[in-house]
Write a protein that holds these residues in place. Structure first.
Motif, mmCIF file in Angstrom:
data_model
loop_
_atom_site.group_PDB
_atom_site.id
_atom_site.type_symbol
_atom_site.label_atom_id
_atom_site.label_comp_id
_atom_site.label_asym_id
_atom_site.label_seq_id
_atom_site.Cartn_x
_atom_site.Cartn_y
_atom_site.Cartn_z
ATOM 1 N N ASP A 96 2.775 -2.400 -11.713
ATOM 2 C CA ASP A 96 3.942 -2.923 -12.431
ATOM 3 C C ASP A 96 4.236 -4.381 -12.059
ATOM 4 N N ASP A 97 3.328 -4.995 -11.283
ATOM 5 C CA ASP A 97 3.472 -6.392 -10.871
ATOM 6 C C ASP A 97 4.781 -6.634 -10.125
ATOM 7 N N GLY A 98 5.206 -5.615 -9.361
ATOM 8 C CA GLY A 98 6.400 -5.782 -8.541
ATOM 9 C C GLY A 98 7.702 -5.690 -9.302
ATOM 10 N N LEU A 99 7.690 -5.188 -10.519
ATOM 11 C CA LEU A 99 8.934 -4.975 -11.270
ATOM 12 C C LEU A 99 9.467 -3.580 -10.950
ATOM 13 N N ALA A 100 10.755 -3.493 -10.671
ATOM 14 C CA ALA A 100 11.372 -2.196 -10.371
ATOM 15 C C ALA A 100 11.690 -1.489 -11.679
ATOM 16 N N LEU A 101 10.661 -0.885 -12.273
ATOM 17 C CA LEU A 101 10.779 -0.360 -13.631
ATOM 18 C C LEU A 101 11.262 1.080 -13.708
ATOM 19 N N TYR A 102 11.103 1.831 -12.634
ATOM 20 C CA TYR A 102 11.440 3.246 -12.695
ATOM 21 C C TYR A 102 12.446 3.596 -11.611
ATOM 22 N N ARG A 103 13.360 4.492 -11.975
ATOM 23 C CA ARG A 103 14.423 4.863 -11.051
ATOM 24 C C ARG A 103 14.773 6.334 -11.238
ATOM 25 N N ALA A 104 14.995 7.019 -10.117
ATOM 26 C CA ALA A 104 15.437 8.413 -10.149
ATOM 27 C C ALA A 104 16.908 8.471 -9.766
ATOM 28 N N THR A 105 17.734 8.999 -10.666
ATOM 29 C CA THR A 105 19.161 9.166 -10.400
ATOM 30 C C THR A 105 19.566 10.641 -10.429
ATOM 31 N N LYS A 106 18.587 11.513 -10.649
ATOM 32 C CA LYS A 106 18.865 12.942 -10.697
ATOM 33 C C LYS A 106 17.600 13.701 -10.316
ATOM 34 N N TYR A 154 26.013 6.698 4.306
ATOM 35 C CA TYR A 154 25.586 6.715 2.905
ATOM 36 C C TYR A 154 25.734 8.127 2.353
ATOM 37 N N LEU A 155 26.399 8.258 1.210
ATOM 38 C CA LEU A 155 26.670 9.566 0.620
ATOM 39 C C LEU A 155 25.703 9.942 -0.491
ATOM 40 N N GLY A 156 25.214 8.966 -1.232
ATOM 41 C CA GLY A 156 24.335 9.240 -2.363
ATOM 42 C C GLY A 156 23.396 8.071 -2.583
ATOM 43 N N TYR A 157 22.302 8.311 -3.302
ATOM 44 C CA TYR A 157 21.299 7.269 -3.472
ATOM 45 C C TYR A 157 20.603 7.358 -4.823
ATOM 46 N N GLN A 158 19.966 6.259 -5.203
ATOM 47 C CA GLN A 158 19.037 6.208 -6.324
ATOM 48 C C GLN A 158 17.689 5.765 -5.775
ATOM 49 N N LEU A 159 16.626 6.402 -6.247
ATOM 50 C CA LEU A 159 15.295 6.117 -5.749
ATOM 51 C C LEU A 159 14.574 5.182 -6.705
ATOM 52 N N GLY A 160 13.950 4.125 -6.161
ATOM 53 C CA GLY A 160 13.235 3.162 -6.985
ATOM 54 C C GLY A 160 11.747 3.152 -6.692
ATOM 55 N N THR A 161 11.003 2.424 -7.518
ATOM 56 C CA THR A 161 9.565 2.257 -7.327
ATOM 57 C C THR A 161 9.196 0.787 -7.419
ATOM 58 N N LEU A 162 8.202 0.396 -6.647
ATOM 59 C CA LEU A 162 7.587 -0.929 -6.733
ATOM 60 C C LEU A 162 6.088 -0.716 -6.589
ATOM 61 N N LYS A 163 5.336 -1.002 -7.644
ATOM 62 C CA LYS A 163 3.902 -0.751 -7.633
ATOM 63 C C LYS A 163 3.136 -1.996 -8.061
ATOM 64 N N ARG A 164 1.932 -2.103 -7.542
ATOM 65 C CA ARG A 164 1.073 -3.199 -7.959
ATOM 66 C C ARG A 164 0.823 -3.154 -9.462
ATOM 67 N N ASP A 186 0.832 -1.204 0.000
ATOM 68 C CA ASP A 186 0.000 0.000 0.000
ATOM 69 C C ASP A 186 0.865 1.252 0.000
ATOM 70 N N TYR A 187 1.887 1.259 0.853
ATOM 71 C CA TYR A 187 2.759 2.429 0.927
ATOM 72 C C TYR A 187 3.603 2.582 -0.333
ATOM 73 N N LEU A 188 4.087 1.465 -0.872
ATOM 74 C CA LEU A 188 4.932 1.543 -2.058
ATOM 75 C C LEU A 188 4.166 2.001 -3.292
ATOM 76 N N ASP A 189 2.844 1.915 -3.260
ATOM 77 C CA ASP A 189 2.043 2.490 -4.343
ATOM 78 C C ASP A 189 2.070 4.012 -4.305
ATOM 79 N N LYS A 190 2.511 4.576 -3.163
ATOM 80 C CA LYS A 190 2.473 6.031 -2.980
ATOM 81 C C LYS A 190 3.841 6.679 -2.822
ATOM 82 N N VAL A 191 4.832 5.933 -2.336
ATOM 83 C CA VAL A 191 6.132 6.537 -2.051
ATOM 84 C C VAL A 191 7.247 5.712 -2.688
#
Length: 295
Positions: free
Chosen positions: A235-245, A223-233, A160-165
């Motif tokens: 997308d059937d749990g595939l980590a398809l999107y990523r923020a690197t900037k 931790y000095l730097g990060y990439q942000l990922g998404t997991l949504k219903r 539920d939370y990963l659908d939003k954040v």
């Protein structure tokens, strides 16, 4: 007040360093960005892979601890969600110069360099700091293990939370920092417990020690730097999107799907791109349909 990073030496460098003199926060940010990561602008103690976050790049909000939705172990068995890579980042030693300015500025930038560490009154006798990063590596989440865990074992409340954040899917991690404090006459300041307490305020959850009466060793990973990922219903749990900037204090999400991202969106610059890019503010979690808010 200005902190100045000046490059002294670097080993195992695979990507050239940027210009090594300038404001420390700007230099550090550009260095981390050159490796494809977003810098932590908000000091966070818990900020490793698996951390659920909202907010904006300049003001991240912690939603859940890294192990709440992505545990290292479940029912006594390792989940094998995380991996480490040592091949792409340098080990470095930098010099940080502290030149005048207000105490508030010094405290702020010391906290950004290492959350849990800030300057005390006697910091004023310090002209520069030699800072060495040891065991620099990438910590990342294995996408295959991640999807399998999401589909078979993750709780519905986490979904539920990963659908939003978003969540931190990859991060630059250092295992150890070594610091030497130097006076204006280039003399290294001798350290003992009292002197360290005079110079720095170190929180109780930070592991540190003194070596050779002159070097402060901080053993708590950072931790000095990060990439942000998404997991949504969706997308059937595939980590398809990523923020690197980021752009204008918003995350820019880019599709990792090489085969079906054929539609066009407008980039922040106004130019068309074949890549699927999304600008996500995260500021109002109640109104954001993550990550599909197009601008």
């Amino acid at each position: 007040m200005s902190f100045v990073f000046c490059k002294r030496w670097a080993a195992l460098v695979l990507i050239p360093f940027l210009a090594s003199c300038g404001d420390s926060s700007e230099y550090l940010e550009k260095l981390i960005q050159s490796y494809g990561y977003i810098t932590y602008r908000t000091p966070l103690q818990e900020s490793g892979t698996g951390t659920l976050v909202g907010g904006s790049p300049s003001s991240l909000s912690l939603i859940a601890h890294p192990e709440t939705c992505f545990p290292y172990e479940l029912n006594g068995e390792k989940t094998s969600l995380r991996r480490r890579d040592y091949s792409t980042l340098p080990s470095t030693q930098e010099r940080v110069s502290i030149d005048g300015g207000t105490k508030a500025d010094i405290l702020k930038k010391l906290a950004l360099l290492s959350p849990g560490v800030s300057g005390n009154v006697s910091l004023k006798e310090v002209h520069s700091v030699d800072m060495q990063f040891n065991e620099v590596h990438v910590e990342y989440m294995d996408a295959i293990q991640l999807s399998q865990f999401y589909r078979e074992q993750m709780s519905s409340i986490c979904k539920d939370y990963l659908d939003k954040v978003g969540f931190i899917i990859q991060a630059i991690r250092i295992e150890q920092m070594k610091l030497q404090f130097i006076r204006e006459n280039h003399q290294i300041i001798d350290l003992n417990l009292k002197k360290v307490e005079e110079i720095l305020d170190i929180s109780s959850d930070i592991d540190w020690k003194i070596e050779q009466n002159s070097t402060l060793v901080i053993d708590t990973p950072k931790y000095l730097g990060y990439q942000l990922g998404t997991l949504k219903r969706d997308d059937d749990g595939l980590a398809l999107y990523r923020a690197t900037k980021t752009y204008n204090d918003r995350f820019i999400f880019e599709s990792m799907d090489l085969f079906t991202s054929n539609f066009k969106t407008r980039k922040a610059s106004g130019e068309e791109s074949e890549k699927a890019e999304f600008l996500v503010p995260f500021k109002d979690l109640s109104s954001v349909s993550f990550p599909y808010d197009f601008l």
